[in-house]
Motif scaffolding. Structure first.
Motif: not given
Length: 299
Positions: A52-53, A14-19, A45-48, A23-27
């Motif tokens: 919270x994913x 959860x809330x993993x965009x810092x990695x 500038x990156x995702x919103x 993020x690339x895996x979700x893309x």
């Protein structure tokens, strides 16, 4: 980061965009599922940062399933409403039929309820899937009519913008941070990422900066018609001022949001679309038409 019961060995995050790898895996998941490339957000500038994913990953770091929520404050009938959007729901084919999507959706909805969101919003071509979770379809209506009486064009008050130009993107982002809602009836009050992303996804969208109003106009046109998609700015110019600044003289016009701030009235017409706007929560029961979510705010 834990392996959830019944997740077939997958790891819940959860809330993993810092990695960056996550993020690339979700893309990759969204590219494979929907054919869209949300990595374009890295240019802006990156995702919103409010997103919270909720997701499951396999042991190789592949995102098997995801469902995300993000903050999307709305102005509704003159009142600022704490709202959340729900998006990026997908499950890879080999993991479908195991309850992962339902699990992630419940996690996201419960998280949103705990945060006190008054309204939940999503866009879908499968509305029946979300009705058991309290969502209902909110019909959208665009506004059609004759153009307002034209004003005299002021010299050098507008210039075209490009999302491929870093300086223009910086200006657009600044305008979006300072914008007022384009409508008091139904409009986003703050959301920049989707405005920019939608401008990339649809190359027919034109973005023009109106200096007197410190506003960005999102629009389309052809030989006889003009389509006003959104206005982001410190002030909302009247429709006649927009047309004059853009040197447009259409036979008929279409506005894709409630036009209460435009000094112009159009006739609402039900939007014919395969995608439904759905809402849930306390604020949903107070919503009444006619409304439309700007195409620049779609997600």
């Amino acid at each position: 980061m834990t392996a959830a019961t019944g997740s077939h060995g997958l790891t819940f995050r959860q809330d993993y965009f810092a990695d960056p790898a996550d993020w690339a895996a979700l893309v990759a998941l969204l590219q494979d599922t929907f054919g869209i490339d949300v990595s374009i957000q890295d240019r802006f500038g990156g995702p919103d940062p409010t997103s919270v994913p909720f997701a499951y990953f396999d042991e190789d770091g592949t995102c098997a399933a995801n469902f995300s929520t993000f903050s999307m404050p709305m102005m509704i009938d003159g009142r600022l409403v704490k709202a959340a959007g729900f998006q990026s729901g997908a499950v890879r084919p080999q993991w479908q039929g195991r309850g992962l999507y339902r699990d992630l959706m419940n996690r996201a909805l419960n998280w949103g309820d705990d945060q006190g969101f008054e309204l939940g919003i999503l866009l879908t071509d499968k509305p029946a899937m979300y009705e058991p979770y309290g969502f209902k379809i909110l019909p959208q209506q665009r506004f059609l009519g004759a153009p307002p009486p034209l004003e005299v064009k002021l010299a050098d008050t507008s210039r075209e913008l490009s999302v491929d130009n870093a300086g223009d993107v910086a200006l657009i982002r600044q305008v979006l941070r300072e914008r007022v809602p384009v409508s008091s009836v139904f409009a986003v009050a703050a959301q920049a990422e989707m405005f920019l992303l939608n401008s990339v996804f649809d190359p027919d969208i034109k973005l023009t900066y109106l200096d007197p109003f410190e506003a960005v106009i999102a629009w389309k046109s052809d030989d006889a018609s003009f389509q006003l998609l959104d206005i982001a700015g410190k002030a909302i110019p009247a429709f006649a001022q927009v047309l004059a600044a853009l040197d447009q003289k259409p036979d008929h016009v279409e506005v894709c949001f409630p036009p209460d701030k435009l000094d112009w009235q159009g006739l609402p017409e039900l939007l014919d679309s395969d995608v439904s706007l759905m809402v849930r929560g306390e604020a949903a029961v107070r919503l009444s038409g006619p409304v439309m979510l700007s195409p620049l705010a779609e997600f």
